[in-house]
Write an enzyme that holds these catalytic residues in place. Structure first.
Site, PDB file in Angstrom:
ATOM      1  N   ASP A   1      49.578  25.596  23.135  1.00 14.00           N
ATOM      2  CA  ASP A   1      51.016  25.825  22.834  1.00 14.00           C
ATOM      3  C   ASP A   1      51.324  27.134  23.921  1.00 14.00           C
ATOM      4  O   ASP A   1      52.456  27.140  24.068  1.00 14.00           O
ATOM      5  CB  ASP A   1      51.110  26.395  21.710  1.00 14.00           C
ATOM      6  CG  ASP A   1      51.953  25.254  20.750  1.00 14.00           C
ATOM      7  OD1 ASP A   1      52.561  24.502  21.192  1.00 14.00           O
ATOM      8  OD2 ASP A   1      51.857  25.226  19.439  1.00 14.00           O
TER       9      ASP A   1
ATOM     10  N   GLN B   1      50.882  24.112  13.956  1.00 11.97           N
ATOM     11  CA  GLN B   1      52.377  23.730  13.720  1.00 11.97           C
ATOM     12  C   GLN B   1      53.190  24.933  12.985  1.00 11.97           C
ATOM     13  O   GLN B   1      52.835  25.388  12.125  1.00 11.97           O
ATOM     14  CB  GLN B   1      52.310  22.640  12.889  1.00 11.97           C
ATOM     15  CG  GLN B   1      54.002  22.037  12.769  1.00 11.97           C
ATOM     16  CD  GLN B   1      54.345  21.655  14.299  1.00 11.97           C
ATOM     17  OE1 GLN B   1      53.902  20.847  14.983  1.00 11.97           O
ATOM     18  NE2 GLN B   1      55.753  21.954  14.651  1.00 11.97           N
TER      19      GLN B   1
ATOM     20  N   LYS C   1      52.723  13.960  17.180  1.00 13.69           N
ATOM     21  CA  LYS C   1      51.811  14.360  18.289  1.00 13.69           C
ATOM     22  C   LYS C   1      50.386  13.628  18.115  1.00 13.69           C
ATOM     23  O   LYS C   1      49.841  13.275  19.236  1.00 13.69           O
ATOM     24  CB  LYS C   1      51.615  15.897  17.955  1.00 13.69           C
ATOM     25  CG  LYS C   1      52.741  16.755  18.448  1.00 13.69           C
ATOM     26  CD  LYS C   1      52.806  18.314  17.810  1.00 13.69           C
ATOM     27  CE  LYS C   1      54.065  18.926  18.233  1.00 13.69           C
ATOM     28  NZ  LYS C   1      54.239  20.480  17.637  1.00 13.69           N
TER      29      LYS C   1
END
Ligand code: NAD
Length: 303
Positions: A124, A101, A57
């Site tokens: 997200d 994460q 990422k």
């Protein structure tokens, strides 16, 4: 073996490259006007797979000109420490997207952590504000994997209105948001899961099948209507013929002669997830600018 007709293959790598090229152009324009989008990626602990995801990422962000801020906490970091870090990132005007994460170590309450992220920075799309907004059909940040799947479907099918889509799996990160996005696109949506009866018969009715289960090659040709479009989200590592390989939830070789289009694994949905993370960072920045603008605009009606 005969070559696979290219019209049948939904090439996620190529589409992701196009999405990233658009993001890069957009970022370059923003930077000319003195604004650089920023993405904070938070990793707690040393889980090997999570470290790889975070590295990818951060790398991808750099490639498109997004400033990335990698924040690492040790495995024994407390929930309070993590919440304090998120609060700092929420307040930082140079951070437009925040990603924590997952999974987090067992002593940390994942839900509370996600809820601590400013919904306008929640790239997200897991915060309840965004989950609810998606269910209501409002313009909010939506989860990256299903958003990427929608792009692949639009490219493969053109018009989605009226199509019958069956989503296999009902997780919060893939199945449920996928169903909501398909509904928003005017599909007729059926969600099936581990407790559904007669799964095969339900799938066989579908114009579109989205598989997000995590079971290698669960879905074979018998589950599919001839001409169906198949999006395989599953990523399963198996040992076969003495080597380790990645396969999807769909038996790709068996399905191929029957479908009109299908994503391969790897090279289908996977690359789209990270591309949509970058796209979501730009969308987050845009939503924050709109919110700031609204705060500055005086209320003209008696309020
Ligand atoms: P999950 O374990 O959270 O959910 C799996 C879902 O499948 C559940 O809702 C369950 O009810 C359903 N299920 C289980 N067994 C079933 C069966 N026999 N028949 C029908 N439904 C069944 O998984 P997830 O997080 O949604 O991920 C699903 C798969 O997608 C995994 O392989 C994961 O690695 C992959 N994934 C890929 C990406 C990507 O970027 N490509 C992103 C997220 C997840």
């Amino acid at each position: 073996m005969n070559a696979i007709p290219s019209v049948k293959l939904i090439d996620g790598k190529a589409t992701a490259a196009r999405v990233l090229a658009d993001v890069r152009t957009h970022v370059a324009r923003l930077r000319e006007s003195g604004l650089q989008p920023g993405l904070a990626v938070v990793l707690v602990g040393t889980d090997a797979a999570s470290q790889v995801y975070v590295r990818n990422k951060v790398l991808r962000a750099g490639e498109v000109g997004i400033r990335s801020l990698e924040q690492r906490l040790p495995s024994d970091a407390s929930q309070a420490q993590l919440l304090e870090l998120i609060e700092q990132l929420n307040r930082d005007p140079d951070v437009h997207g925040i990603l924590v994460q997952l999974p987090l170590p067992a002593h940390i309450d994942e839900h509370q952590v996600v809820q601590a992220i400013d919904p306008l920075k929640d790239v997200d799309g897991f915060h309840s504000h965004n989950v609810g907004g998606l269910a209501q059909g409002r313009s909010v940040l939506t989860p990256c994997t299903p958003s990427g799947c929608m792009r692949l479907l639009r490219d493969a099918c053109g018009e989605l209105r009226g199509k019958h889509a069956v989503v296999v799996g009902r997780s919060n990160i893939v199945g449920k948001p996928m169903a909501a996005l398909l509904l928003q696109a005017d599909c007729t949506v059926t969600v099936v899961h581990s407790r559904s009866r007669d799964l095969q018969a339900l799938c066989r009715q579908a114009d579109i099948v989205v598989a997000a289960v995590g079971k290698p090659r669960l879905i074979d040709a018998d589950w599919l209507k001839p001409g169906a479009v198949v999006i395989d989200v599953g990523i399963n590592r198996i040992e076969e013929d003495g080597r380790s390989r990645l396969v999807g939830d769909v038996d790709f070789a068996a399905a191929l002669p029957r479908v009109s289009a299908i994503t391969p694994v790897p090279g289908g949905v996977g690359p789209m997830t990270i591309a949509y993370l970058m796209k979501n960072t730009l969308l987050a920045l845009d939503l924050q600018r709109q919110a700031a603008q609204q705060e500055r605009t005086p209320c003209l009606s008696p309020c």
